[in-house]
Design a protein around this motif. Structure first.
Motif: not given
Length: 441
Positions: A152-155, A195-198, A241-246
């Motif tokens: 569930q990486l991005y809206p 890239n998501a974390l950046d 699991t708390s945010d998309a980058p993690r």
């Protein structure tokens, strides 16, 4: 580690076979190139890659050169410094040709038109063949499925930006020796997670230098696990699991560890720690308003750069550069130069994108302009020269290492680094969704 001869290095052993990937019921049949059994066979096949024709698919188009090479260049990086393996451990390579399987000769249709985009004028680079379109399509399909369904990486509103990143094309171009799409996916997931974390921690999508260190450290525990008491472990597990980058880091690293050796996985963790340290230096300068000296900026870019991506080229290629060979000072110089040169390619192609973004973005032309009192145009052109010098230094250092240590795994790893540099440049050149050049010529 036992001494195997006068070079004092270990010979690579047989790698364990990675666990079989979970079958994807929606996956179409994709033709994969054969696993290359030797450095000589690999180097001969790398430009262009060789694929086995699949009778269930239409014949693939002939590889097409996608840009006009610099006429001053002496040839591709591989042709320049990797003529083929010699020395210790290469005696048996002469047997490889004896057992080759003859392949059916495919029909060669007209080559496709070159991809969009033009190279930065004066930039020293090597053109690459058009990536295998079947592989590009399949990697693109699988990575989007992973991003949407597994992590569930991005809206939904970010979907266009995800598609415009063209990560399938990127990774196929950078890893021409990957034996299967599953191996390409190892690199693709990690690239997307990084890239998501950046974006989410540092840049476009809610990123901020304020508090970045704490966020990065906790995200890094998804790669380099936290070992604690039974009382506190559940809270850490829940945090992953708390945010998309993690979520992306956890999943991408789980896949990677299943295919990599322990040494390769540890190498990647160290490279990501370097990357996160570079993020912190840039964030500190942003908080204090400091514009670094040019040498300081380049030092930061040696850490905040693409290094984690090309250094997994052996895992993606399904072999291993042993840890003692990776740790050689001359190999470390080659790896550092490769990361520095590829990252300055990003500075040059993303220049106008960053100028149009909110806030002040440090990149090499901006720093040169301010610190050396040059016009924007002259600073940009000088940044091109800095890149060219680093790229030539990479090729010279790789040539020296190939002569000093002509083991098959070393030669193949150097070839993989060179291929990654070339593929990275070509992705930047052709990704007109993200990048455009300044009007300086």
């Amino acid at each position: 580690m036992p001494d195997s001869g006068p070079l004092g290095t270990s010979l690579p052993g047989q790698r364990p076979t990675p666990p079989a990937a979970v079958p994807d019921a929606h996956a179409p049949a994709v033709a994969d190139p054969p696993v290359t059994p030797s450095a000589s066979g690999f180097l001969a096949a790398l430009h262009p890659p060789v694929t086995i024709p699949d009778p269930t698919l239409p014949p693939p188009p002939a590889p097409a050169v996608r840009d006009t090479p610099d006429t001053t260049a002496p040839g591709s990086a591989l042709q320049k410094f990797l003529p083929g393996p010699t020395g210790l451990g290469t005696t048996s390579l002469a047997l490889v040709g004896k057992y080759k399987t003859s392949l059916p000769k495919p029909v060669t249709p007209a080559p496709p038109p070159p991809a969009e985009g033009r190279a930065v004028p004066g930039l020293y680079h090597h053109p690459v063949p058009e990536p295998d379109p079947a592989r590009v399509e399949e990697v693109s399909r699988r990575i989007k499925r992973w991003a949407e369904d597994e992590v569930q990486l991005y809206p939904e509103e970010w979907e266009g930006q995800f598609d415009g990143f063209s990560v399938g094309r990127y990774m196929v171009a950078c890893h021409p020796d990957a034996p299967t799409v599953d191996h390409l996916m190892l690199a693709t997931r990690l690239m997307v997670a990084e890239n998501a974390l950046d974006d989410c921690y540092c840049e476009d999508h809610g990123g901020s230098p304020v508090g970045l260190g704490g966020r990065l450290l906790l995200a890094h525990t998804a790669l380099d696990h936290f070992h604690t008491t039974a009382e506190y472990a559940p809270a850490w597990q829940e945090s992953l699991t708390s945010d998309a980058p993690r979520r992306a880091y956890v999943s991408a690293m789980d896949y990677f560890v299943c295919a990599a050796t322990p040494s390769q996985a540890d190498r990647y963790r160290h490279d990501m720690a370097r990357l996160h340290m570079g993020y912190l230096a840039e964030a500190a300068w942003a908080q204090t308003g400091h514009v670094p000296e040019v040498w300081e900026y380049l030092a930061m870019r040696q850490f905040n750069n693409f290094r984690p991506c090309p250094t997994i080229t052996d895992t993606v290629g399904n072999y291993e550069l042993p840890a003692d060979l990776h740790a050689r000072p001359d190999m470390q110089r080659v790896i550092a130069l490769a990361g520095n040169a590829t990252t300055l390619v990003n500075d040059l192609y993303s220049y106008t994108k960053e100028l149009d973004s909110p806030g002040r973005h440090l990149n090499l032309p901006v720093v040169i302009a301010e610190r050396e009192h040059l016009s924007e145009r002259d600073a940009y052109l000088k940044a091109v020269e800095v890149h060219n010098e680093l790229q030539h230094a990479f090729e010279a250092a790789a040539a020296d290492l190939a002569q000093a240590c002509p083991l098959p795994t070393v030669l193949r790893f150097l070839a993989g680094m060179a291929a990654w540099i070339d593929g990275n440049h070509d992705w930047h050149r052709t990704n007109t969704f993200r990048y455009s050049l300044p009007d300086f010529w």
